[in-house]
Design a protein around this motif. Structure first.
Motif, PDB file in Angstrom:
ATOM      1  N   ALA A 146      89.694  62.587  41.054  1.00 57.95           N
ATOM      2  CA  ALA A 146      89.243  62.478  42.442  1.00 57.95           C
ATOM      3  C   ALA A 146      90.165  63.231  43.397  1.00 57.95           C
ATOM      4  O   ALA A 146      89.700  63.954  44.291  1.00 57.95           O
ATOM      5  N   TYR A 147      91.472  63.082  43.223  1.00 58.06           N
ATOM      6  CA  TYR A 147      92.390  63.820  44.105  1.00 58.06           C
ATOM      7  C   TYR A 147      92.280  65.332  43.872  1.00 58.06           C
ATOM      8  O   TYR A 147      92.392  66.124  44.824  1.00 58.06           O
ATOM      9  N   GLU A 148      92.070  65.748  42.634  1.00 58.94           N
ATOM     10  CA  GLU A 148      91.905  67.180  42.372  1.00 58.94           C
ATOM     11  C   GLU A 148      90.626  67.709  43.036  1.00 58.94           C
ATOM     12  O   GLU A 148      90.611  68.830  43.560  1.00 58.94           O
ATOM     13  N   ILE A 149      89.573  66.908  43.033  1.00 62.36           N
ATOM     14  CA  ILE A 149      88.326  67.309  43.711  1.00 62.36           C
ATOM     15  C   ILE A 149      88.573  67.415  45.216  1.00 62.36           C
ATOM     16  O   ILE A 149      88.148  68.381  45.870  1.00 62.36           O
ATOM     17  N   GLN A 150      89.261  66.423  45.768  1.00 69.04           N
ATOM     18  CA  GLN A 150      89.592  66.479  47.197  1.00 69.04           C
ATOM     19  C   GLN A 150      90.374  67.753  47.524  1.00 69.04           C
ATOM     20  O   GLN A 150      90.073  68.466  48.491  1.00 69.04           O
ATOM     21  N   LEU A 151      91.392  68.044  46.696  1.00 68.09           N
ATOM     22  CA  LEU A 151      92.242  69.211  46.959  1.00 68.09           C
ATOM     23  C   LEU A 151      91.469  70.526  46.865  1.00 68.09           C
ATOM     24  O   LEU A 151      91.745  71.469  47.614  1.00 68.09           O
ATOM     25  N   LEU A 152      90.509  70.603  45.950  1.00 70.92           N
ATOM     26  CA  LEU A 152      89.700  71.820  45.852  1.00 70.92           C
ATOM     27  C   LEU A 152      89.000  72.117  47.173  1.00 70.92           C
ATOM     28  O   LEU A 152      88.960  73.272  47.625  1.00 70.92           O
ATOM     29  N   ASN A 153      88.457  71.079  47.816  1.00 68.00           N
ATOM     30  CA  ASN A 153      87.771  71.309  49.087  1.00 68.00           C
ATOM     31  C   ASN A 153      88.739  71.554  50.235  1.00 68.00           C
ATOM     32  O   ASN A 153      88.450  72.350  51.135  1.00 68.00           O
TER      33      ASN A 153
ATOM     34  N   LEU B  29      86.019  53.838  44.177  1.00 69.05           N
ATOM     35  CA  LEU B  29      87.303  54.425  44.526  1.00 69.05           C
ATOM     36  C   LEU B  29      87.304  55.944  44.356  1.00 69.05           C
ATOM     37  O   LEU B  29      87.744  56.679  45.247  1.00 69.05           O
ATOM     38  N   ALA B  30      86.806  56.430  43.230  1.00 66.61           N
ATOM     39  CA  ALA B  30      86.809  57.878  42.985  1.00 66.61           C
ATOM     40  C   ALA B  30      85.908  58.613  43.966  1.00 66.61           C
ATOM     41  O   ALA B  30      86.175  59.768  44.312  1.00 66.61           O
ATOM     42  N   ASP B  31      84.841  57.944  44.434  1.00 66.62           N
ATOM     43  CA  ASP B  31      83.964  58.580  45.423  1.00 66.62           C
ATOM     44  C   ASP B  31      84.709  58.848  46.727  1.00 66.62           C
ATOM     45  O   ASP B  31      84.672  59.955  47.256  1.00 66.62           O
ATOM     46  N   THR B  32      85.360  57.819  47.239  1.00 61.54           N
ATOM     47  CA  THR B  32      86.003  57.993  48.545  1.00 61.54           C
ATOM     48  C   THR B  32      87.195  58.945  48.465  1.00 61.54           C
ATOM     49  O   THR B  32      87.402  59.770  49.350  1.00 61.54           O
ATOM     50  N   ILE B  33      87.981  58.882  47.381  1.00 58.53           N
ATOM     51  CA  ILE B  33      89.099  59.824  47.254  1.00 58.53           C
ATOM     52  C   ILE B  33      88.582  61.256  47.173  1.00 58.53           C
ATOM     53  O   ILE B  33      89.087  62.150  47.866  1.00 58.53           O
ATOM     54  N   SER B  34      87.590  61.492  46.348  1.00 58.61           N
ATOM     55  CA  SER B  34      87.031  62.843  46.220  1.00 58.61           C
ATOM     56  C   SER B  34      86.543  63.367  47.566  1.00 58.61           C
ATOM     57  O   SER B  34      86.626  64.566  47.859  1.00 58.61           O
ATOM     58  N   ASP B  35      86.039  62.454  48.392  1.00 62.32           N
ATOM     59  CA  ASP B  35      85.429  62.784  49.677  1.00 62.32           C
ATOM     60  C   ASP B  35      86.454  62.734  50.808  1.00 62.32           C
ATOM     61  O   ASP B  35      86.136  62.319  51.929  1.00 62.32           O
ATOM     62  N   ASN B  36      87.678  63.170  50.529  1.00 63.83           N
ATOM     63  CA  ASN B  36      88.761  63.206  51.512  1.00 63.83           C
ATOM     64  C   ASN B  36      88.988  61.834  52.145  1.00 63.83           C
ATOM     65  O   ASN B  36      89.210  61.704  53.361  1.00 63.83           O
TER      66      ASN B  36
END
Length: 261
Positions: free
Chosen positions: A39-46, A152-159
């Protein structure tokens, strides 16, 4: 853990959802194995995508900083997201509600850093020494996940479901106020809709900022002088509708306003 390809695809999907304002189905339903690292890696990509397009990081926000929210999500620590300069909104300019999916507001005591914070060994004392002022703040949150049905993974991924923030004008030095005893009252169109106190954030918002400094250090990030940190909400989140006029009043800290058009 997800493959780099899947992470990239999900980052693209969330970016499109934000741009087109068409929500994405929950990631945790489609990828039961998704974890916090994914999730944090997805957030960082955006975030990296937006930085390449000219955005600037001006701080971070902490989410899931109340025990009630952590219990609801089944976690034992907060999460975090990035604050970008383009996310700042202003008291005297109504926010266009149509630019969001399901916007909500949260009341927070903002930290303005005057010095860089240490990384993995950051303490609460370090945070107090580095904070030049507290500021009244409202965070505008939104979810690019359908109907806020998030894990949890949804909200982290979504900044960390962050979409915007506004700071009031007043600034108070840490030595001049008890950060654990600031009462906050939020009104919407003149009616009280939420009340809380600053110690709803882990018992002390300073704890949340120290946690954040240590957490982002594991991703090679440092909290720097000039950064704004939103440590978590004093109150429950309140839905924002076109025409709503929010006003948050903090004892000893002033007030902040956010209007929606």
């Amino acid at each position: 853990m997800l493959s780099p390809t899947v992470r990239s695809e999900l980052a693209d999907e969330l970016a499109r959802a934000e741009q087109n304002r068409v929500a994405a189905p929950p990631l945790v339903d489609r990828y039961p194995g998704i974890d916090v690292v994914d999730a944090y890696e997805i957030q960082l990509l955006n975030i990296q995508r937006r930085l390449r397009d000219g955005a600037q990081v001006v701080g971070h926000k902490v989410g899931l900083s109340s025990k009630a929210m952590q219990q609801m999500m089944g976690v034992d620590e907060p999460d975090y997201g990035h604050l970008l300069a383009e996310m700042e909104v202003f008291e005297d300019v109504p926010v266009d509600t149509s630019q969001y999916l399901l916007p909500r507001v949260e009341v927070e005591v903002g930290f303005v850093l005057g010095k860089d914070l240490p990384g993995e060994d950051c303490t609460e004392a370090d945070v107090l020494a580095a904070t030049v002022a507290y500021a009244p703040a409202i965070e505008l949150i939104d979810s690019r996940i359908t109907d806020w049905k998030i894990g949890l993974a949804d909200t982290i991924s979504d900044n960390a479901s962050s979409a915007g923030f506004v700071l009031g004008k007043q600034r108070v030095a840490p030595a001049d106020i008890d950060i654990t005893a600031i009462d906050a009252v939020l009104t919407r169109n003149g009616e009280v809709v939420a009340e809380g106190r600053s110690d709803a954030v882990l018992g002390d918002p300073v704890i949340a900022v120290a946690w954040l400094a240590r957490k982002v250090a594991t991703f090679g990030v440092r909290l720097q002088a000039g950064d704004i940190v939103l440590p978590g909400s004093c109150t429950r989140a309140i839905d924002a509708r076109p025409g709503d006029d929010f006003h948050a009043e903090f004892t000893g800290l002033g007030s902040v306003r956010l209007r929606f058009a």
